[in-house]
Design a protein around this motif. Structure first.
Motif, mmCIF file in Angstrom:
data_model
loop_
_atom_site.group_PDB
_atom_site.id
_atom_site.type_symbol
_atom_site.label_atom_id
_atom_site.label_comp_id
_atom_site.label_asym_id
_atom_site.label_seq_id
_atom_site.Cartn_x
_atom_site.Cartn_y
_atom_site.Cartn_z
ATOM 1 N N LEU A 34 0.765 -1.209 -0.019
ATOM 2 C CA LEU A 34 0.032 -0.106 0.031
ATOM 3 C C LEU A 34 0.933 1.306 -0.009
ATOM 4 O O LEU A 34 0.449 2.146 -0.601
ATOM 5 C CB LEU A 34 -0.824 0.194 1.238
ATOM 6 N N SER A 35 1.665 1.274 0.734
ATOM 7 C CA SER A 35 2.516 2.659 0.816
ATOM 8 C C SER A 35 3.534 2.413 -0.196
ATOM 9 O O SER A 35 3.723 3.833 -0.775
ATOM 10 C CB SER A 35 3.502 2.619 2.403
ATOM 11 N N VAL A 36 4.051 1.718 -0.723
ATOM 12 C CA VAL A 36 4.885 1.795 -2.061
ATOM 13 C C VAL A 36 3.773 2.174 -3.473
ATOM 14 O O VAL A 36 4.052 3.125 -4.043
ATOM 15 C CB VAL A 36 5.570 0.475 -2.599
ATOM 16 N N GLY A 37 2.889 1.705 -3.508
ATOM 17 C CA GLY A 37 1.704 2.032 -4.513
ATOM 18 C C GLY A 37 1.450 3.377 -4.271
ATOM 19 O O GLY A 37 1.364 4.070 -5.264
ATOM 20 N N VAL A 38 1.274 4.123 -3.177
ATOM 21 C CA VAL A 38 0.694 5.552 -2.955
ATOM 22 C C VAL A 38 2.165 6.348 -3.434
ATOM 23 O O VAL A 38 1.878 7.256 -3.995
ATOM 24 C CB VAL A 38 0.486 5.872 -1.507
ATOM 25 N N LYS A 39 3.216 5.841 -3.069
ATOM 26 C CA LYS A 39 4.403 6.830 -3.155
ATOM 27 C C LYS A 39 4.656 6.847 -4.675
ATOM 28 O O LYS A 39 5.273 7.860 -5.187
ATOM 29 C CB LYS A 39 5.585 5.850 -2.553
ATOM 30 N N ALA A 40 4.457 5.572 -5.230
ATOM 31 C CA ALA A 40 4.821 5.391 -6.725
ATOM 32 C C ALA A 40 3.750 5.921 -7.750
ATOM 33 O O ALA A 40 3.927 5.899 -8.983
ATOM 34 C CB ALA A 40 5.403 4.086 -6.998
ATOM 35 N N LYS A 41 2.729 5.871 -7.031
ATOM 36 C CA LYS A 41 1.156 6.534 -7.725
ATOM 37 C C LYS A 41 0.966 5.603 -8.460
ATOM 38 O O LYS A 41 0.563 5.517 -9.777
ATOM 39 C CB LYS A 41 1.335 7.747 -8.626
ATOM 40 N N ASN A 42 1.024 4.124 -8.235
ATOM 41 C CA ASN A 42 0.873 2.878 -8.825
ATOM 42 C C ASN A 42 -0.727 2.476 -8.368
ATOM 43 O O ASN A 42 -0.729 1.795 -7.308
ATOM 44 C CB ASN A 42 2.069 1.762 -8.551
ATOM 45 N N ILE A 43 -1.673 2.610 -8.955
ATOM 46 C CA ILE A 43 -3.068 2.026 -8.465
ATOM 47 C C ILE A 43 -2.919 0.602 -8.185
ATOM 48 O O ILE A 43 -3.716 0.306 -7.191
ATOM 49 C CB ILE A 43 -4.307 2.623 -9.561
ATOM 50 N N THR A 44 -2.698 -0.166 -9.190
ATOM 51 C CA THR A 44 -2.710 -1.666 -8.895
ATOM 52 C C THR A 44 -1.926 -2.008 -7.534
ATOM 53 O O THR A 44 -2.536 -2.943 -6.804
ATOM 54 C CB THR A 44 -1.987 -2.326 -10.030
ATOM 55 N N CYS A 45 -0.613 -1.871 -7.216
ATOM 56 C CA CYS A 45 -0.295 -2.005 -6.086
ATOM 57 C C CYS A 45 -1.043 -1.375 -4.960
ATOM 58 O O CYS A 45 -0.979 -2.120 -3.819
ATOM 59 C CB CYS A 45 1.556 -1.231 -6.221
ATOM 60 N N SER A 46 -1.316 -0.274 -5.068
ATOM 61 C CA SER A 46 -2.188 0.148 -3.712
ATOM 62 C C SER A 46 -3.416 -0.517 -3.463
ATOM 63 O O SER A 46 -3.790 -0.687 -2.337
ATOM 64 C CB SER A 46 -2.440 1.744 -4.006
#
Length: 58
Positions: A34-46
């Motif tokens: 969740l935190s990596v997805g938010v930081k990288a602006k990656n919707i799938t990962c979030s």
């Protein structure tokens, strides 16, 4: 500024320890996704991280 960054890092580590204690290793994986997805602006990962954490809470 360094004091603020140190306090923020301490808060994040404390929250991570709480998640690990409460939900185990899978909770940490969900939190990291969740935190990596938010930081990288990656919707799938979030979304994957949010779903993992939601499934552990339910």
């Amino acid at each position: 500024m360094p004091l603020y960054a140190l306090m923020l890092a301490g808060a994040v580590l404390g929250f991570e320890r709480l998640v690990e204690w409460q939900f185990g290793a899978l909770g940490v994986i969900g939190f990291v996704l969740l935190s990596v997805g938010v930081k990288a602006k990656n919707i799938t990962c979030s979304c994957v991280g949010a779903v993992v954490l939601t499934m552990l809470i339910v």
